[in-house]
Design a protein around this motif. Sequence first.
Motif, mmCIF file in Angstrom:
data_model
loop_
_atom_site.group_PDB
_atom_site.id
_atom_site.type_symbol
_atom_site.label_atom_id
_atom_site.label_comp_id
_atom_site.label_asym_id
_atom_site.label_seq_id
_atom_site.Cartn_x
_atom_site.Cartn_y
_atom_site.Cartn_z
ATOM 1 N N GLY A 54 12.398 5.564 -16.393
ATOM 2 C CA GLY A 54 12.902 5.244 -14.966
ATOM 3 C C GLY A 54 12.154 6.313 -14.173
ATOM 4 N N VAL A 55 10.972 6.801 -14.541
ATOM 5 C CA VAL A 55 10.332 7.759 -13.581
ATOM 6 C C VAL A 55 9.538 6.651 -12.488
ATOM 7 C CG1 VAL A 55 8.512 9.576 -13.236
ATOM 8 C CG2 VAL A 55 9.893 9.415 -15.373
ATOM 9 N N VAL A 56 9.810 7.014 -11.080
ATOM 10 C CA VAL A 56 9.264 6.041 -10.478
ATOM 11 C C VAL A 56 7.652 6.369 -9.997
ATOM 12 C CG1 VAL A 56 9.537 4.868 -8.041
ATOM 13 C CG2 VAL A 56 11.400 5.941 -9.596
ATOM 14 N N GLU A 57 6.842 6.116 -11.045
ATOM 15 C CA GLU A 57 5.529 6.451 -10.942
ATOM 16 C C GLU A 57 4.691 4.960 -10.531
ATOM 17 O OE1 GLU A 57 5.682 4.552 -13.780
ATOM 18 O OE2 GLU A 57 3.769 5.129 -13.747
ATOM 19 N N LEU A 58 3.479 5.386 -10.518
ATOM 20 C CA LEU A 58 2.504 4.073 -10.249
ATOM 21 C C LEU A 58 3.055 2.768 -10.671
ATOM 22 C CD1 LEU A 58 0.245 3.091 -8.574
ATOM 23 C CD2 LEU A 58 -1.347 3.923 -10.438
ATOM 24 N N MET A 59 3.025 2.571 -12.205
ATOM 25 C CA MET A 59 3.557 1.528 -12.860
ATOM 26 C C MET A 59 4.874 0.612 -12.227
ATOM 27 S SD MET A 59 2.284 -0.575 -15.170
ATOM 28 C CE MET A 59 2.922 -2.023 -15.989
ATOM 29 N N ARG A 60 5.968 1.740 -12.013
ATOM 30 C CA ARG A 60 7.194 1.284 -11.607
ATOM 31 C C ARG A 60 7.184 0.693 -10.378
ATOM 32 N NH1 ARG A 60 12.669 1.244 -13.077
ATOM 33 N NH2 ARG A 60 12.032 1.698 -15.281
ATOM 34 N N PHE A 109 0.781 -1.098 0.026
ATOM 35 C CA PHE A 109 0.063 0.075 0.023
ATOM 36 C C PHE A 109 0.887 1.116 0.075
ATOM 37 C CE2 PHE A 109 -2.583 3.153 2.072
ATOM 38 C CZ PHE A 109 -3.661 3.373 1.175
ATOM 39 N N PRO A 110 1.840 1.529 0.845
ATOM 40 C CA PRO A 110 2.589 2.482 0.682
ATOM 41 C C PRO A 110 3.137 3.038 -0.299
ATOM 42 C CG PRO A 110 2.997 1.389 2.870
ATOM 43 C CD PRO A 110 2.230 0.268 1.926
ATOM 44 N N ALA A 111 3.891 1.876 -0.944
ATOM 45 C CA ALA A 111 4.646 2.027 -2.154
ATOM 46 C C ALA A 111 3.615 2.262 -3.479
ATOM 47 C CB ALA A 111 5.356 0.935 -2.771
ATOM 48 N N LEU A 112 2.281 1.809 -3.482
ATOM 49 C CA LEU A 112 1.536 2.139 -4.466
ATOM 50 C C LEU A 112 0.909 3.786 -4.361
ATOM 51 C CD1 LEU A 112 -0.621 -1.293 -4.841
ATOM 52 C CD2 LEU A 112 1.305 -0.174 -6.197
ATOM 53 N N LEU A 113 0.897 4.014 -3.158
ATOM 54 C CA LEU A 113 0.273 5.307 -2.797
ATOM 55 C C LEU A 113 1.428 6.366 -3.154
ATOM 56 C CD1 LEU A 113 -1.881 6.773 -1.500
ATOM 57 C CD2 LEU A 113 -0.520 7.098 0.781
ATOM 58 N N ARG A 114 2.564 6.073 -2.914
ATOM 59 C CA ARG A 114 3.594 7.144 -3.523
ATOM 60 C C ARG A 114 3.696 6.916 -4.782
ATOM 61 N NH1 ARG A 114 6.867 4.573 0.508
ATOM 62 N NH2 ARG A 114 7.813 3.299 -0.879
ATOM 63 N N GLY A 115 3.375 5.911 -5.567
ATOM 64 C CA GLY A 115 3.602 5.820 -6.819
ATOM 65 C C GLY A 115 1.977 6.617 -7.426
ATOM 66 N N THR A 116 1.191 6.438 -6.771
ATOM 67 C CA THR A 116 0.080 7.401 -7.143
ATOM 68 C C THR A 116 0.069 8.749 -7.133
ATOM 69 O OG1 THR A 116 -1.343 5.358 -6.405
ATOM 70 C CG2 THR A 116 -2.574 7.530 -6.842
ATOM 71 N N VAL A 117 0.699 9.040 -6.089
ATOM 72 C CA VAL A 117 1.066 10.655 -5.983
ATOM 73 C C VAL A 117 2.053 10.973 -7.054
ATOM 74 C CG1 VAL A 117 1.955 12.490 -4.276
ATOM 75 C CG2 VAL A 117 0.815 10.594 -3.407
ATOM 76 N N VAL A 118 2.840 10.250 -7.376
ATOM 77 C CA VAL A 118 3.894 10.857 -8.471
ATOM 78 C C VAL A 118 3.105 10.734 -9.820
ATOM 79 C CG1 VAL A 118 5.918 10.219 -9.909
ATOM 80 C CG2 VAL A 118 5.940 9.803 -7.627
ATOM 81 N N THR A 119 2.059 9.697 -10.080
ATOM 82 C CA THR A 119 1.274 9.749 -11.138
ATOM 83 C C THR A 119 0.362 10.989 -11.268
ATOM 84 O OG1 THR A 119 1.529 7.231 -11.499
ATOM 85 C CG2 THR A 119 -0.529 8.483 -12.359
ATOM 86 N N LEU A 120 -0.314 11.387 -10.174
ATOM 87 C CA LEU A 120 -1.129 12.413 -10.368
ATOM 88 C C LEU A 120 -0.154 13.712 -10.605
ATOM 89 C CD1 LEU A 120 -3.501 11.943 -7.188
ATOM 90 C CD2 LEU A 120 -4.127 11.833 -9.870
ATOM 91 N N GLU A 121 0.906 13.955 -9.992
ATOM 92 C CA GLU A 121 1.817 15.046 -10.181
ATOM 93 C C GLU A 121 2.187 15.079 -11.492
ATOM 94 O OE1 GLU A 121 3.936 15.246 -5.683
ATOM 95 O OE2 GLU A 121 4.948 14.353 -7.199
ATOM 96 N N LEU A 122 2.601 14.148 -12.301
ATOM 97 C CA LEU A 122 3.038 13.967 -13.527
ATOM 98 C C LEU A 122 1.830 14.352 -14.459
ATOM 99 C CD1 LEU A 122 4.873 10.727 -13.987
ATOM 100 C CD2 LEU A 122 5.858 13.016 -14.042
ATOM 101 N N THR A 123 0.578 13.811 -14.412
ATOM 102 C CA THR A 123 -0.647 14.312 -14.820
ATOM 103 C C THR A 123 -0.884 15.756 -14.915
ATOM 104 O OG1 THR A 123 -1.619 12.143 -14.257
ATOM 105 C CG2 THR A 123 -3.036 13.734 -15.245
ATOM 106 N N LEU A 124 -0.778 16.298 -13.747
ATOM 107 C CA LEU A 124 -1.141 17.854 -13.548
ATOM 108 C C LEU A 124 -0.061 18.621 -14.264
ATOM 109 C CD1 LEU A 124 -2.780 19.638 -11.744
ATOM 110 C CD2 LEU A 124 -0.913 19.706 -10.092
#
Lengths: 229, 269
Positions: free
Chosen positions: A166-172, A11-26
């Motif tokens: 190599g961006v550490v987003e949700l998928m990575r 969960f914590p890792a996926l959450l961090r990934g989700t935050v990065v994904t949202l930041e990238l999207t924004l």
Amino acid sequence: MGLLNLIWSSFPALLRGTVVTLELTLAFLSLGLIIGISLALSRVYGGQVLAKLASGFEQIFRGIPALVLLFLFYFGAAEFGINLSVVTAAILAMGLRSSAYQSQIFRGAIQSISSGQMMAARALGMNLYKAARYIILPQALRFSIAPWSNEYAGVLKDTSLCYAIGVVELMRQGRYIVARTFGHSLLIYILIAVIYFILVYIGLKGLRLLEIRLHVPGFETKRNGLERI
Amino acid sequence: MFQVLKQKEMDLKGFDMSNNIILRVEDLHKVYGALEVLKGVTFSLSKGESKVIIGPSGTGKSTLLRCINRLTQPSSGRVWLDDVEVTDHKANINQIRASIGMVFQDFNLFSHLQILDNVRIGPMKVKGMSKEEATKLAMEELANVGLADKVKAYPAELSGGQQQRASIARALAMNPKLILFDEPTSALDPELIGEVLTVMINLAKDGMTMLVVSHEMGFARSVADEIIFLENGVILEEGPPNQLFLHPKHNRTAEFLHKITELYGETVK
């Protein structure tokens, strides 16, 4: 029990990934929005040169696959001695790409506004900038929300391609968990799929609410004034 | 050369002053490709005067109006507003347009703005007036055209007649030196024409300078100082309504007046 534990510990890792994904999207959408509107205005109101340049830019960024753009901006730029961080490279590649698509949305919307609106604005003494800013864009942007929601969904999902440079987003983050736990790919990828789905779903709902909220009589968003025809 | 120009300018200004002329149109031409729409139109408008331009469709009436505030670029000829040459490319065209009101056949109210905003946006964004001041002004203008209770409505919620009255209020809020009307009642249902004409007639009576493209002879006969008959890009005949109706110089004028009176009747007696 083992599966629940796995979900809990991931969960914590996926959450961090989700935050990065949202930041990238924004970041992608914001850069795409600013440049996209400028491109659209250049194509509609700019002189011949500006319109041609804008059109050429759009052709290039719509004609190259996202993954190739990412590699060009990250690995390609490095060969010219331009060392961009992965995130910067991703923002440039995907933001500029999005701007080329968004430009089409805004251009279509601007051109759908009756020419009388511009004429009335200019007749009042507004210069081109004021007429676009106060009269044309407020109407065109309303028309753009529905097609723009497609761009939102596309850009959000395409952030997963940034995984490749190599961006550490949700998928990575997901890949890391799969590698660490040997197997369980199905479970982890389902979790990731659900997270993407929820993000897209919430965003689309939000945009639809925005569309309704900004609704003005005469710009029908519901049934075009027709009851069950 | 310079001296000659200077002299000419002074002459023009002198002419303006003595006759109280607000608008001068001199030998205006407009060419679209091979088609010459306006073939040398010359006329003038004094302060407080109303002139009505009539003529068959496709004869350049709307083009003429748009050349006056350069929404359409004239091919040649000159237009003067007071002592400012509108056709001078160094002139500040936005400033000039701000002092020329324009009312369109299709109203062209800003669809995304409430009526109040439609009327106050010009004073605020073009003239830099404060919001309070612009609101007060807009409310007054809207009350004058009988729309005080519609300020919160959007254009699509109003009838054609109400929209056209709102667009007249929008023009008036800029405190213009003259107003151009481009077929202001042509898009209206017959029963809505009267309310718009009444507003226009009151304006003319209050001394507004008006140039009106319209076939509403009721308006022409009750307030117009002159009728200009435009045909094939030239002014065929020009004169007070009674003169044109009773003693036209050209057969074409008589024929055309007869035809439009028959077609449109006289909405306002």
